[in-house]
Design a protein around this motif. Sequence first.
Motif, mmCIF file in Angstrom:
data_model
loop_
_atom_site.group_PDB
_atom_site.id
_atom_site.type_symbol
_atom_site.label_atom_id
_atom_site.label_comp_id
_atom_site.label_asym_id
_atom_site.label_seq_id
_atom_site.Cartn_x
_atom_site.Cartn_y
_atom_site.Cartn_z
ATOM 1 N N GLY A 133 0.808 -1.210 0.000
ATOM 2 C CA GLY A 133 0.000 0.000 0.000
ATOM 3 C C GLY A 133 0.845 1.265 0.000
ATOM 4 N N PRO A 134 0.170 2.417 0.037
ATOM 5 C CA PRO A 134 0.863 3.693 -0.017
ATOM 6 C C PRO A 134 1.855 3.847 1.148
ATOM 7 N N ARG A 135 2.979 4.477 0.848
ATOM 8 C CA ARG A 135 4.018 4.783 1.837
ATOM 9 C C ARG A 135 4.582 3.545 2.520
ATOM 10 N N SER A 136 4.543 2.411 1.837
ATOM 11 C CA SER A 136 5.114 1.179 2.389
ATOM 12 C C SER A 136 5.899 0.460 1.308
ATOM 13 N N SER A 137 6.999 -0.155 1.707
ATOM 14 C CA SER A 137 7.785 -0.930 0.769
ATOM 15 C C SER A 137 8.690 -1.879 1.538
ATOM 16 N N THR A 138 9.437 -2.708 0.800
ATOM 17 C CA THR A 138 10.338 -3.676 1.410
ATOM 18 C C THR A 138 11.587 -3.814 0.540
#
Length: 198
Positions: A133-138
């Motif tokens: 989702g928005p403003r999330s990453s890995t």
Amino acid sequence: MTITAPVREEKSTIVRFFALPRRTRAAFAVLERLAPGLGARWAEHIWFTLPQPRASTVPPVDGPAGAPFAVDVEGHRVAGTAWGTGPVVYLVHGWAGRGAQLAPFVAPLLAHGYRVVAFDAPSHGDSAPGAYGPRSSTIPEFAAALEAVARLHGPAHALIGHSLGATAVAVALCDGLPAHRVAFLAPMASPISYARQF
């Protein structure tokens, strides 16, 4: 005589840890005992969330305008820019950064006959939100984006990774992405140490 300390400019891509508010720490203490799964999901959400974006200036690229491109990464749009022709050098930004922050590398690489490709990782810059989702990453999402961009633009002559982008480059290399040269700028010494601090 008054002595003042020089003002340090904060870099938007430097990750700084902060102390959680007392109420949040208390909530985690309760969840650890009563609902550890819920606490783990909440901690995961915090861990993978990007900091609030700050107004920042992105250096312009000296030389010709690049060609924008987009590539699909597991159903999510990743945006980038490519310049020049020749062997490809990929620029991979860090956590909460964007590809344009590595613009100072473009003109010198073009002058030496390289094609330069920069992109914004999922949920960063002009790219769409990723799987979380928005403003999330890995890190795996960063690596998958690099691999998809490389499939579009061709084999990597070189990879330049900054901070968490360097870790993503290492993951992509371990997953089989070939490259003749690799340069890491301010890489994390150990992602495990960040997890322990968290």
